[in-house]
Write a protein that holds these residues in place. Sequence first.
Motif, PDB file in Angstrom:
ATOM      1  N   ARG A  74      30.130  81.313  20.642  1.00  0.00           N
ATOM      2  CA  ARG A  74      30.079  80.110  21.487  1.00  0.00           C
ATOM      3  C   ARG A  74      28.925  79.182  21.128  1.00  0.00           C
ATOM      4  N   PRO A  75      27.676  79.680  21.006  1.00  0.00           N
ATOM      5  CA  PRO A  75      26.589  78.767  20.630  1.00  0.00           C
ATOM      6  C   PRO A  75      26.784  78.140  19.245  1.00  0.00           C
ATOM      7  N   THR A  76      27.361  78.902  18.325  1.00  0.00           N
ATOM      8  CA  THR A  76      27.594  78.377  16.976  1.00  0.00           C
ATOM      9  C   THR A  76      28.616  77.250  17.013  1.00  0.00           C
ATOM     10  N   LEU A  77      29.722  77.480  17.708  1.00  0.00           N
ATOM     11  CA  LEU A  77      30.752  76.442  17.808  1.00  0.00           C
ATOM     12  C   LEU A  77      30.245  75.233  18.600  1.00  0.00           C
ATOM     13  N   ASN A  78      29.470  75.487  19.655  1.00  0.00           N
ATOM     14  CA  ASN A  78      28.898  74.375  20.429  1.00  0.00           C
ATOM     15  C   ASN A  78      27.987  73.520  19.554  1.00  0.00           C
ATOM     16  N   ARG A  79      27.210  74.159  18.710  1.00  0.00           N
ATOM     17  CA  ARG A  79      26.307  73.422  17.823  1.00  0.00           C
ATOM     18  C   ARG A  79      27.102  72.550  16.846  1.00  0.00           C
ATOM     19  N   LEU A  80      28.183  73.111  16.302  1.00  0.00           N
ATOM     20  CA  LEU A  80      29.028  72.330  15.393  1.00  0.00           C
ATOM     21  C   LEU A  80      29.643  71.130  16.113  1.00  0.00           C
ATOM     22  N   VAL A  81      30.162  71.369  17.302  1.00  0.00           N
ATOM     23  CA  VAL A  81      30.805  70.296  18.064  1.00  0.00           C
ATOM     24  C   VAL A  81      29.788  69.220  18.439  1.00  0.00           C
ATOM     25  N   ARG A  82      28.593  69.632  18.873  1.00  0.00           N
ATOM     26  CA  ARG A  82      27.557  68.638  19.201  1.00  0.00           C
ATOM     27  C   ARG A  82      27.224  67.785  17.979  1.00  0.00           C
ATOM     28  N   GLY A  83      27.178  68.414  16.806  1.00  0.00           N
ATOM     29  CA  GLY A  83      26.915  67.664  15.576  1.00  0.00           C
ATOM     30  C   GLY A  83      27.994  66.629  15.307  1.00  0.00           C
ATOM     31  N   TRP A  84      29.262  67.029  15.475  1.00  0.00           N
ATOM     32  CA  TRP A  84      30.370  66.082  15.293  1.00  0.00           C
ATOM     33  C   TRP A  84      30.312  64.980  16.333  1.00  0.00           C
ATOM     34  N   MET A  85      30.025  65.361  17.592  1.00  0.00           N
ATOM     35  CA  MET A  85      29.939  64.358  18.656  1.00  0.00           C
ATOM     36  C   MET A  85      28.867  63.333  18.329  1.00  0.00           C
ATOM     37  N   ASP A  86      27.712  63.814  17.910  1.00  0.00           N
ATOM     38  CA  ASP A  86      26.599  62.913  17.623  1.00  0.00           C
ATOM     39  C   ASP A  86      26.875  62.023  16.416  1.00  0.00           C
ATOM     40  N   SER A  87      27.407  62.619  15.340  1.00  0.00           N
ATOM     41  CA  SER A  87      27.572  61.844  14.114  1.00  0.00           C
ATOM     42  C   SER A  87      28.812  60.962  14.100  1.00  0.00           C
ATOM     43  N   ALA A  88      29.898  61.414  14.684  1.00  0.00           N
ATOM     44  CA  ALA A  88      31.148  60.660  14.584  1.00  0.00           C
ATOM     45  C   ALA A  88      31.554  59.943  15.869  1.00  0.00           C
ATOM     46  N   PHE A  89      31.018  60.374  17.017  1.00  0.00           N
ATOM     47  CA  PHE A  89      31.496  59.830  18.290  1.00  0.00           C
ATOM     48  C   PHE A  89      30.358  59.327  19.176  1.00  0.00           C
ATOM     49  N   SER A  90      29.234  58.992  18.581  1.00  0.00           N
ATOM     50  CA  SER A  90      28.079  58.441  19.310  1.00  0.00           C
ATOM     51  C   SER A  90      27.700  59.282  20.517  1.00  0.00           C
ATOM     52  N   GLY A  91      27.881  60.611  20.399  1.00  0.00           N
ATOM     53  CA  GLY A  91      27.486  61.520  21.471  1.00  0.00           C
ATOM     54  C   GLY A  91      28.480  61.622  22.609  1.00  0.00           C
ATOM     55  N   SER A  92      29.651  61.009  22.479  1.00  0.00           N
ATOM     56  CA  SER A  92      30.611  60.969  23.578  1.00  0.00           C
ATOM     57  C   SER A  92      31.578  62.151  23.551  1.00  0.00           C
ATOM     58  N   SER A  93      31.525  62.979  24.589  1.00  0.00           N
ATOM     59  CA  SER A  93      32.482  64.079  24.738  1.00  0.00           C
ATOM     60  C   SER A  93      33.898  63.533  24.910  1.00  0.00           C
ATOM     61  N   LEU A  94      34.017  62.459  25.673  1.00  0.00           N
ATOM     62  CA  LEU A  94      35.326  61.859  25.912  1.00  0.00           C
ATOM     63  C   LEU A  94      35.951  61.371  24.608  1.00  0.00           C
ATOM     64  N   ALA A  95      35.185  60.667  23.795  1.00  0.00           N
ATOM     65  CA  ALA A  95      35.723  60.149  22.536  1.00  0.00           C
ATOM     66  C   ALA A  95      36.171  61.286  21.627  1.00  0.00           C
ATOM     67  N   LEU A  96      35.385  62.359  21.573  1.00  0.00           N
ATOM     68  CA  LEU A  96      35.760  63.519  20.771  1.00  0.00           C
ATOM     69  C   LEU A  96      37.053  64.140  21.291  1.00  0.00           C
ATOM     70  N   ALA A  97      37.140  64.338  22.601  1.00  0.00           N
ATOM     71  CA  ALA A  97      38.338  64.941  23.195  1.00  0.00           C
ATOM     72  C   ALA A  97      39.562  64.070  22.970  1.00  0.00           C
ATOM     73  N   MET A  98      39.429  62.776  23.155  1.00  0.00           N
ATOM     74  CA  MET A  98      40.564  61.871  22.960  1.00  0.00           C
ATOM     75  C   MET A  98      41.023  61.884  21.506  1.00  0.00           C
ATOM     76  N   GLN A  99      40.078  61.914  20.575  1.00  0.00           N
ATOM     77  CA  GLN A  99      40.432  61.966  19.161  1.00  0.00           C
ATOM     78  C   GLN A  99      41.133  63.278  18.828  1.00  0.00           C
ATOM     79  N   ALA A 100      40.642  64.372  19.382  1.00  0.00           N
ATOM     80  CA  ALA A 100      41.267  65.679  19.140  1.00  0.00           C
ATOM     81  C   ALA A 100      42.700  65.691  19.654  1.00  0.00           C
ATOM     82  N   LEU A 101      42.912  65.140  20.822  1.00  0.00           N
ATOM     83  CA  LEU A 101      44.260  65.097  21.399  1.00  0.00           C
ATOM     84  C   LEU A 101      45.172  64.156  20.619  1.00  0.00           C
ATOM     85  N   ASP A 102      44.612  63.117  20.038  1.00  0.00           N
ATOM     86  CA  ASP A 102      45.387  62.184  19.232  1.00  0.00           C
ATOM     87  C   ASP A 102      45.707  62.763  17.844  1.00  0.00           C
TER      88      ASP A 102
END
Length: 126
Positions: A74-102
């Motif tokens: 869990r901490p490893t995957l959370n760290r990866l996801v936070r990195g993607w959120m920060d670099s690709a989605f300006s830190g937005s959980s919503l933007a990441l989730a919407m992109q994943a669903l799309d």
Amino acid sequence: MKTSPPTAAELAILRILWRDGPATVKQVHEAVYAGTDTGYTSALKILQNMLAKGLVSRATDARQHVYKAAVSERPTLNRLVRGWMDSAFSGSSLALAMQALDARPIDQQELAELKAVIKRLEAGSD
């Protein structure tokens, strides 16, 4: 986690170790690379790199090395996801989730689980 984040190849190996527990190079190779052109020595080299990075630990059992995940899932995957959120989605959980669903359709069971998570989050924020 003080180690550098796992690469895609390292993450594939970690998923096997998290799911199945400690494994030899042969077991990892068969689980991750069966039916591919990736050889045993490539799997060994990746595990050696992972050992150097602190992602796995190694014990010697008779004549073979047994590798075990040294980082939790869990901490490893959370760290990866936070990195993607920060670099690709300006830190937005919503933007990441919407992109994943799309990016990939969600089936009815996953949709029901997502709705349950949203209800839990809403209940906790009151």
